[in-house]
Design a protein around this motif. Structure first.
Motif, mmCIF file in Angstrom:
data_model
loop_
_atom_site.group_PDB
_atom_site.id
_atom_site.type_symbol
_atom_site.label_atom_id
_atom_site.label_comp_id
_atom_site.label_asym_id
_atom_site.label_seq_id
_atom_site.Cartn_x
_atom_site.Cartn_y
_atom_site.Cartn_z
ATOM 1 N N TYR A 892 0.827 -1.207 0.000
ATOM 2 C CA TYR A 892 0.000 0.000 0.000
ATOM 3 C C TYR A 892 0.863 1.259 0.000
ATOM 4 O O TYR A 892 0.556 2.237 -0.694
ATOM 5 C CB TYR A 892 -0.929 0.001 1.219
ATOM 6 C CG TYR A 892 -2.137 -0.896 1.055
ATOM 7 C CD1 TYR A 892 -3.299 -0.414 0.459
ATOM 8 C CD2 TYR A 892 -2.113 -2.214 1.476
ATOM 9 C CE1 TYR A 892 -4.406 -1.232 0.297
ATOM 10 C CE2 TYR A 892 -3.216 -3.050 1.318
ATOM 11 C CZ TYR A 892 -4.361 -2.548 0.724
ATOM 12 O OH TYR A 892 -5.459 -3.340 0.553
ATOM 13 N N LEU A 893 1.948 1.229 0.775
ATOM 14 C CA LEU A 893 2.843 2.391 0.802
ATOM 15 C C LEU A 893 3.470 2.627 -0.563
ATOM 16 O O LEU A 893 3.597 3.770 -1.014
ATOM 17 C CB LEU A 893 3.939 2.173 1.846
ATOM 18 C CG LEU A 893 3.529 2.354 3.306
ATOM 19 C CD1 LEU A 893 4.687 2.011 4.226
ATOM 20 C CD2 LEU A 893 3.047 3.773 3.565
ATOM 21 N N ALA A 922 6.742 5.459 4.622
ATOM 22 C CA ALA A 922 7.225 4.792 3.407
ATOM 23 C C ALA A 922 8.749 4.830 3.317
ATOM 24 O O ALA A 922 9.362 3.960 2.697
ATOM 25 C CB ALA A 922 6.602 5.453 2.180
ATOM 26 N N LEU A 923 9.377 5.835 3.949
ATOM 27 C CA LEU A 923 10.840 5.901 3.930
ATOM 28 C C LEU A 923 11.464 4.741 4.698
ATOM 29 O O LEU A 923 12.635 4.402 4.475
ATOM 30 C CB LEU A 923 11.311 7.235 4.517
ATOM 31 C CG LEU A 923 11.014 8.487 3.682
ATOM 32 C CD1 LEU A 923 11.476 9.733 4.411
ATOM 33 C CD2 LEU A 923 11.678 8.408 2.311
ATOM 34 N N SER A 924 10.717 4.139 5.616
ATOM 35 C CA SER A 924 11.238 3.002 6.386
ATOM 36 C C SER A 924 11.017 1.670 5.682
ATOM 37 O O SER A 924 11.481 0.638 6.150
ATOM 38 C CB SER A 924 10.560 2.966 7.764
ATOM 39 O OG SER A 924 10.778 4.182 8.457
ATOM 40 N N SER A 928 13.683 -0.462 -2.183
ATOM 41 C CA SER A 928 14.383 0.734 -2.680
ATOM 42 C C SER A 928 13.528 1.521 -3.667
ATOM 43 O O SER A 928 13.684 2.741 -3.794
ATOM 44 C CB SER A 928 15.707 0.343 -3.343
ATOM 45 O OG SER A 928 15.479 -0.479 -4.464
ATOM 46 N N VAL A 929 12.631 0.853 -4.389
ATOM 47 C CA VAL A 929 11.737 1.564 -5.315
ATOM 48 C C VAL A 929 10.815 2.496 -4.548
ATOM 49 O O VAL A 929 10.584 3.644 -4.942
ATOM 50 C CB VAL A 929 10.922 0.559 -6.158
ATOM 51 C CG1 VAL A 929 9.923 1.302 -7.034
ATOM 52 C CG2 VAL A 929 11.838 -0.299 -7.003
ATOM 53 N N VAL A 930 10.279 1.997 -3.414
ATOM 54 C CA VAL A 930 9.417 2.837 -2.576
ATOM 55 C C VAL A 930 10.211 4.005 -2.013
ATOM 56 O O VAL A 930 9.752 5.152 -2.002
ATOM 57 C CB VAL A 930 8.810 2.000 -1.426
ATOM 58 C CG1 VAL A 930 7.933 2.871 -0.538
ATOM 59 C CG2 VAL A 930 8.002 0.845 -1.977
#
Length: 1031
Positions: A892-893, A922-924, A928-930
């Protein structure tokens, strides 16, 4: 009866009297609006309001009189249109207000408001406008009033000038003098904007200025140059530039100001204040549009001296540019003035002065004044054909002589660049008689000099020589056939230089430009050489001589595409390229993917150039498309003799390049021609009808949809490129059958490339299909196919791809079913197998495609589809995230990050407070794409919404620093860019983190990747400067 009815409609006067008392004595503001509303509705008349105010208007207390007049004025401001038919009322009101201008100073503001209301009356009796203005000029000391009341006076004058122009002109110069008294000493920028407009109208509408020209100039020029800095958070929004432009319009509106204005401009240009210099030069530029020789005559030496000094000595590029623009305007003004037979022509003497002061500097190409002198001469020469002839005829012989005197390449380059500047100016003017053209006398010398530059070993001199050739070629009838042959030879040689890329790129560009002008020369002298080179390359390829081919083959292809700018050349270059591609399939040649793609890329460039001309577009399409299809079909059919080209042509990358050529050749076809083509190509794929293909004696049948091999099914990518690039109104034959075959192939698991191409083709046709029963049937078939494929079995991935492309096709056109399909896609975020792919699918839905569903390919793409998708689906994504199990949340993120990253930032900013916590989470995410998508989304938000982002500065700093050590180079770069952008947040918020950040950013300074080190240096430098003076 009518009178009785009217009396019945009138409300009791006692109510009116009560409202008046509440306003006047009770100091309440509401009754004024109530009285105005009752007058509008017909409950009272204006005269009844005056009668009810009687005692207040005659009260000995000034404040009471002021309140009474204020009430009447407010009523008139809202009800002045009701006085249209009652001229007697207007006259009495005007006389009353004029009389009250002599009243106590507390009363004056309300009186002026009343006069402003009356100035809006359309049928004001003749003479009253003049009477009112005379009374104001005589009785009111305007500059002693508050700003609002001064603005009211300007509004009264503006209203009367708009509606009573002829009456005011009857006042003659008295009106001008009266306004000068009103404006004299004005300081408020709000009022100055109105006052400047009034002065401009006085001049532009031919009001009499009489003996007051100098006074009117003085009362406005005292503000020049404007020195105004708007206060912070100014609600009026007046900028310094607004005042500058308004005042400039006044000062440049009449030649009668010239004798006063020009000395002022010279004084300000010679001052040390940069803004004054710029404003003065821009104002001079504007004045030259209305001045003639007689206004400039006495000031030309001083103006030239000031402009010359600024261009020679200034350290500001803006001042230099404005000085050159002013010189150009001065010269243009002198050029266009109509002279009497006995009048002196100032243009020649002015240009002679410029030449005298600048010529000698052109002989010193190493000195610093050479370019300022050249720019001054070019600015003057660019003003008119006369000026250009005069300057060019004096300067060109000198520069040609200097070129031969100086032997160093850098000196010659400087001189040739100056010559080039003068040659470009010649293109601005047309000459009917070619003998009159100034360059005709220098033609041989210019060509000789140009060819010397083209053969010089110095790259920079070659580049200037190529630009000179392009400019000379643009001069009609200047280059002879012999010159053109030589020029083409030099361009051919330069196009194959291996030492420097700049020269051959410039040579290709020049070839394309000149080929448009001289197609016969390029057809005769360049195309045969390139054709011979291609044959040589084919021979080298057959012998296996790789190095020579690798060095010249790409250049030869690029040269052929570069010169394909004229229809007649296209008819020679296109067959050459196609023949070369076919030749790779014969003999012992062993072409690689790179060589085939290079040929296709050249064909693509030729197709793009052909789009400008319908005839060339159709020629390219009917020549190239059948040939490419024939090669592909031949490659896909089984043969005894195995060809290397056949393998290469069926590779994914090569097929994509060929598809791009076909799409480019199709998008600009007219509907009639496209219909002719579709009648051949669709039956080729459905029925195997190869009759229209050249050399169509293939060893096997072509049936990509029936029992065709994997190689044949791959060619559906070419069908997709064609049908998805057709205009919407082109009817496709056997559409039902075609859609069914595409649907079947889209879920075929044996060849992912073919199934994806079929899904994209199906989606492209859906997007363009008009709404109706047939579209609904296609959609139902697609939904059934998707559901059957997703339920179970080996085709889930292909069914998902079909769902994704059909959803995108419908999202782009706002189809109602798109919401249902998007919900289905969201449901797949929880799928263990397809969840990550479904998350990445949101990136496809929000991004622009390059091959199908493009505006260039006539797809239906609504302009706000991203905003609508965001509004409709992001809330559901957020709810799904909160409700999802922990192992599904990253999907979802990722989907949310893809949507937000491609959303226009003005749409995202209002939603930022609610979505920021999810972006930070989302940074966590370990994906790597996210991370990259989220960082790309956050960086512009740090610049555009610093106040919101500063609330989360602790989290942002921590996460960005952690990601600066990510294994992915792209993530490290993006994280460091975000650290750089963080410095835009308020300094007090960031200072506590400064030591920590500077220490942490020392590590990426030693990163193994140069691009990461570069971003680390930039970010760390900004954090070092944080909080320092001047940062």
């Amino acid at each position: 009866m009518a009178a009785a009815a009217a009396l019945e409609a009138v409300a009791p006067l006692g109510t009116l009297w009560g409202l008046v008392q509440d306003f006047v004595m009770g100091q309440q503001e509401g009754p004024a609006d109530q009285v105005a509303a009752d007058v509008k509705s017909g409950s009272y008349t204006v005269l009844q309001v005056v009668e009810a105010l009687g005692s207040s208007l005659e009260n000995p207390e000034p404040r009471t009189r002021a309140r009474g007049i204020q009430l009447l004025s407010q009523v008139l401001l809202q009800c002045h249109s009701l006085l249209l038919e009652k001229e007697g009322t207007v006259v009495h009101l005007i006389l009353f207000y004029e009389n009250r201008l002599k009243d106590h100073h507390l009363v004056i503001p309300s009186v002026l408001q009343g006069l402003r209301a009356l100035s809006l009356c359309v049928t004001l009796p003749p003479g009253l406008a003049v009477s009112v203005l005379k009374a104001i000029f005589q009785e009111v000391h305007v500059q002693s009033l508050p700003q609002v009341d001064r603005h009211t006076v300007y509004s009264i004058i503006t209203n009367f000038m708009r509606a009573r122009e002829e009456e005011l002109k009857g006042l003659g110069a008295d009106f001008t003098f009266g306004f000068i008294q009103v404006m004299d000493g004005e300081k408020d920028p709000r009022n100055l904007l109105v006052a400047f407009r009034i002065v401009y109208d006085l001049i532009s509408r031919d009001y009499s200025l009489g003996p007051f020209v100098e006074e009117l100039f003085e009362v406005t020029s005292c503000y020049f140059p404007i020195d105004f800095t708007p206060p912070p958070n100014d609600p009026h929004g007046i900028q310094r530039e607004d005042l500058i432009l308004s005042l400039r319009a006044v000062l440049a509106s009449t030649p009668r100001f010239a004798e006063f204005l020009l000395p002022l401009l010279i004084e300000k240009v010679d001052s040390e204040i940069l803004s004054a210099k710029l404003d003065s030069l821009q104002t001079l530029n504007a004045c030259c549009a209305v001045y003639e020789q007689k206004e400039l005559k006495d000031f030309l030496p001083s103006l030239w001296a000031s402009i010359r000094r600024e261009v020679f000595q200034t350290a500001s590029e803006r001042v230099e540019a404005e000085g050159l623009a002013a010189l150009n305007s001065l010269t243009a003004c002198l050029s266009r003035s109509v002279l009497r037979a006995d009048a002196e022509d100032l243009l020649d003497s002015f240009l002679s002065n410029i030449l005298q002061d600048c010529r000698h500097h052109l002989c010193e190409p190493d000195m610093k004044l050479v370019w300022p002198s050249a720019k001054l001469l070019q600015a003057a020469a660019g003003a008119s054909a006369r000026a250009c002839d005069h300057v060019t005829s004096n300067v060109l012989p000198l520069l040609l002589e200097q070129f031969h005197k100086h032997s160093q390449s850098n000196q010659r380059r400087t001189i040739l660049e100056m010559i080039l500047g003068f040659l470009k100016l010649q293109q601005k003017w047309s000459y009917e008689d070619k003998d009159e053209r100034p360059l005709s006398g220098f033609k041989d010398q210019l060509c000789s000099l140009m060819f010397m530059a083209l053969t010089d070993p110095n790259t920079q001199l070659q580049l200037v020589g190529i630009r000179t050739l392009t400019v000379l070629g643009a001069q009609p009838d200047l280059l002879s056939s012999g010159d053109l042959e030589l020029a083409v030879g030099h361009l051919y040689r330069l196009s194959f230089l291996e030492e420097d890329s700049q020269s051959w790129v410039a040579a290709l560009e020049a070839s394309g430009t000149l080929a448009t002008l001289y197609p016969m020369a390029f057809s005769s002298h360049l195309v045969p050489k390139l054709a011979e080179d291609l044959c040589t390359e084919e021979s080298d390829l057959a012998r296996g001589d790789g190095p020579t081919r690798c060095s010249r083959h790409p250049r030869c292809l690029q040269a052929l595409s570069a010169i394909s700018t004229h229809p007649s050349i296209v008819k020679e270059t296109l067959p050459l390229l196609l023949q070369h591609l076919c030749q790779m399939n014969r003999g012992s040649m062993s072409p690689g993917t790179t060589e085939v793609i290079a040929v296709c890329q050249s064909l693509q460039q030729v197709a793009e150039k052909c789009q400008r001309d319908p005839e060339s577009c159709w020629y390219f399409h009917q020549t190239a498309v059948p040939c490419l299809l024939a090669l592909a079909v031949q490659a896909s059919t089984p043969e005894k003799e195995h060809s290397v080209l056949k393998k290469v042509l069926l590779e994914d990358e090569v097929l994509a390049t060929v598809a791009s050529v076909i799409a480019t050749a199709t998008t600009h076809l007219s509907p009639d021609l496209a219909s002719q083509s579709v009648a051949h190509i669709v039956p080729l794929f459905l029925d195997g009808n190869i009759s229209f293909l050249p050399e169509n004696s293939f060893s096997g049948r072509f049936q990509p949809f029936q029992d065709g091999s994997s190689g044949q099914r791959r060619l559906v990518a070419l069908l997709m490129a064609f049908v998805c690039s057709l205009p919407r109104n082109v009817e496709i034959p056997q559409l039902n059958r075609l859609m069914g075959e595409l649907l079947e192939l889209s879920c075929c698991q044996s060849c992912p490339f073919s199934s994806t191409a079929a899904a994209k083709c199906f989606a492209g046709l859906l997007n363009k299909h008009p709404a109706g029963q047939q579209l609904d049937e296609f959609l139902q078939l697609a939904v059934d196919k998707v559901e059957a494929g997703l339920s179970s079995g080996p085709c889930r991935s292909q069914a998902f791809t079909l769902l994704l492309w059909v959803t995108k096709a419908l999202v782009l056109r706002y189809h109602p079913l798109s919401s249902c399909l998007t919900e289905r896609l969201m449901g797949l975020l929880s799928d263990p197998e397809l969840g990550p792919a479904a998350a990445d699918g949101f990136s496809l839905l929000m991004s622009d495609c390059t091959d199908v569903l493009t505006r260039a390919g006539h797809a239906e793409v609504r302009i706000m589809f991203r905003q609508r998708f965001f509004t409709d689906n992001v809330p559901a994504l957020v709810r799904g995230f909160h409700a999802a199990p922990q192992d599904v949340k990253p999907n979802y993120l990722k989907g949310l990050s893809h949507v937000l990253n491609r959303l226009p930032k003005p749409v995202l900013l209002p939603e930022l407070p609610t979505l920021l916590s999810l972006l930070l989470e989302a940074l966590s995410c370990p994906d790597s794409v996210v991370q990259l998508s989220t960082l790309s989304c956050l960086q512009p938000l740090l610049l555009e919404a610093p106040q919101v982002m500063s609330l989360h500065v602790d989290t942002l700093v921590t996460k960005f620093l952690n990601l600066s050590a990510s294994p992915s180079m792209a993530v490290r770069i993006a994280a460091l860019q975000c650290m750089h952008a963080l410095t835009r947040l308020p300094t007090p918020v960031l200072l506590p983190y400064k030591p920590q950040v500077i220490r942490a950013l020392a590590k990426p300074l030693d990163d193994k990747k140069r691009l990461v080190r570069k971003e680390a240096v930039s970010a760390r430098g900004e954090w070092f400067l944080l909080g320092s003076p001047g940062s």
